[in-house]
Design a protein around this motif. Structure first.
Motif, PDB file in Angstrom:
ATOM      1  N   GLY A 126      -1.282   2.184   5.153  1.00 20.02           N
ATOM      2  CA  GLY A 126       0.040   1.602   4.918  1.00 20.02           C
ATOM      3  C   GLY A 126       0.956   1.705   6.133  1.00 20.02           C
ATOM      4  O   GLY A 126       0.541   2.113   7.227  1.00 20.02           O
TER       5      GLY A 126
ATOM      6  N   LEU B 267       0.843  -1.193   0.000  1.00 25.33           N
ATOM      7  CA  LEU B 267       0.000   0.000   0.000  1.00 25.33           C
ATOM      8  C   LEU B 267       0.879   1.243   0.000  1.00 25.33           C
ATOM      9  O   LEU B 267       0.651   2.178  -0.752  1.00 25.33           O
TER      10      LEU B 267
ATOM     11  N   PRO C 209      -0.062   6.250  -0.631  1.00 25.80           N
ATOM     12  CA  PRO C 209      -1.439   6.018  -0.184  1.00 25.80           C
ATOM     13  C   PRO C 209      -2.000   7.233   0.555  1.00 25.80           C
ATOM     14  O   PRO C 209      -1.270   8.185   0.856  1.00 25.80           O
TER      15      PRO C 209
END
Length: 313
Positions: free
Chosen positions: A151, A113, A146
Motif C-alpha cells: 500500500g 490496500l 495491510p
C-alpha cells in the motif's frame, strides 16, 4: 521627384483585437501588422488554449472521480503530484468503469490496500495502493491495515488544513481546490496527456447555455438539480436535435479478466504477483468458458472481444 507609395498585393485587417487596423502585405495569409501585434496575438491564443485545456480537466469524468475520492478521504493531498502516476491512475478508473459495463452493473469497486480512513494515516491514490476489486470483498476489508510494505499512505500529521475538504462538499467545488493544489499548468498538461474531454453532463449544460430564456429551460428550474438524462431530453427539446448518447458494450468484465489485468499491472509494484498472474493464466487456460455467462455468447461484440483476449493469451 514625386514620392510613390509602396503597393501591396493584399489588404488585411490586423487580428490583434487591440489593434484591428487595415494594413497591406505581399503575403496572402498575413494576420498581424507588426511584430508587436504578432506577439500579442500569440499570447492571446495561448491563453485561450490554456483556458480550454483547464476546462477539459475540470469537467472531465477523471477529475470528478478524483474529487469523489478526495471527499471520501477528507483532503486533496491523497492525489499525488506525479504525471506518470496519474496516467496509471486514469487507467485504473477506466478499468473499474469498464468492469461494471459502464454503469450497467455495480459489481466492482476501487479498493484501497491501505485504508483511506486509517487512524494515524490516510491511504493515497497511488496506483500501488489501489486495486479494482469485487465490491463485497472491498466492503469486508474495511479499515484493515495491510502487511508491511503493501500500500501507500500519508500520515495525518502531514496533512495541511488548507487542503481539507468537507464530506458535504460538491465534486465541482473540490475540483477547484484540487486545481489550486496541483497547479493550473499541471492540470492543463494532464488534459493533453490523458486526452481528457468534458463529461456528458458538462456538454449538455454548454449546449443549453444559449437557451436559458427558453420556456422549457426556465420551467426546469435550476439545471444543477436536473439529472443528466433529463438534461439530454431538454437539449433535444430546445435545439430540435437528438442529444448525443453514450453507446458501449453493456456487459461488465468477468472476474477472470479483472484478476489477470490487475495482477499484471500490480506486478510492476509488487514483483511477487507476477508469478500469481502466470500461474493463474496457466491453470485457467479455459477460463473463458469458466467465467462467461452464456448470454454473452449471443452478443457479437462480446464474442469478438473475448476471442481477441483468448488469442492474446
Amino acid at each position: 521627384m514625386q514620392h510613390q507609395s509602396k503597393q501591396f498585393k493584399y489588404s488585411h485587417k490586423c487580428q490583434n483585437i487591440l489593434c484591428n487596423v487595415e494594413f497591406g502585405s505581399n503575403r496572402k495569409h498575413s494576420k498581424t501588422c507588426s511584430p508587436r501585434c504578432k506577439m500579442a496575438l500569440s499570447r492571446s491564443k495561448k491563453q485561450s488554449q490554456d483556458t480550454k485545456r483547464l476546462y477539459r480537466f475540470e469537467t472531465s469524468p477523471f477529475a470528478h472521480s478524483l474529487a469523489r475520492q478526495c471527499i471520501r478521504a477528507g483532503t486533496v493531498q491523497v492525489v499525488l503530484k506525479d504525471a506518470e502516476l496519474l496516467v496509471e491512475l486514469h487507467q485504473i478508473f477506466k478499468l473499474a468503469s469498464r468492469a461494471d459495463g459502464y454503469g450497467a452493473t455495480k459489481d466492482y469497486a476501487i479498493a484501497h490496500l491501505h485504508p483511506v480512513r486509517g487512524f494515524h494515516s490516510v491511504g493515497t491514490l497511488h496506483p500501488k495502493n489501489l486495486v479494482v476489486s469485487d465490491r463485497t470483498a472491498n466492503a469486508e476489508h474495511r479499515n484493515t491495515l495491510p502487511a508491511k510494505g503493501i500500500g501507500h499512505s500519508i500520515l495525518r500529521c502531514h496533512l495541511e488544513s488548507r487542503w481539507q475538504v468537507s464530506s458535504e462538499a460538491s465534486p465541482s467545488n473540490v475540483i477547484k481546490i484540487l486545481v489550486q493544489y496541483l497547479g493550473e499548468s499541471f492540470c492543463q498538461q494532464l488534459a493533453v496527456k490523458l486526452k481528457l474531454q468534458p463529461a456528458t453532463r458538462a456538454k449538455y449544460l454548454d449546449q443549453l447555455s444559449p437557451y436559458l430564456d427558453h420556456e422549457a429551460v426556465r420551467a426546469a428550474g435550476c439545471l444543477d438539480d436536473v439529472s443528466t438524462p433529463n438534461l439530454g431530453k431538454l437539449v433535444a427539446l430546445v435545439t430540435g436535435k437528438k442529444a448525443g448518447s453514450f453507446s458501449a458494450d453493456c456487459f461488465g468484465m468477468n472476474p477472470g479478466e479483472v484478476f489477470l489485468s490487475e495482477t499484471k499491472r500490480l506486478s510492476k509494484h509488487y514483483p511477487a504477483l507476477s508469478s500469481a498472474h502466470e500461474s493463474y493464466a496457466e491453470v485457467h487456460k479455459d477460463w473463458l468458458g469458466t467465467f462467461i455467462d452464456a448470454r454473452l455468447l449471443k452478443e457479437a461484440p462480446a464474442v469478438e472481444r473475448l476471442a481477441r483476449l483468448s488469442k492474446a493469451m
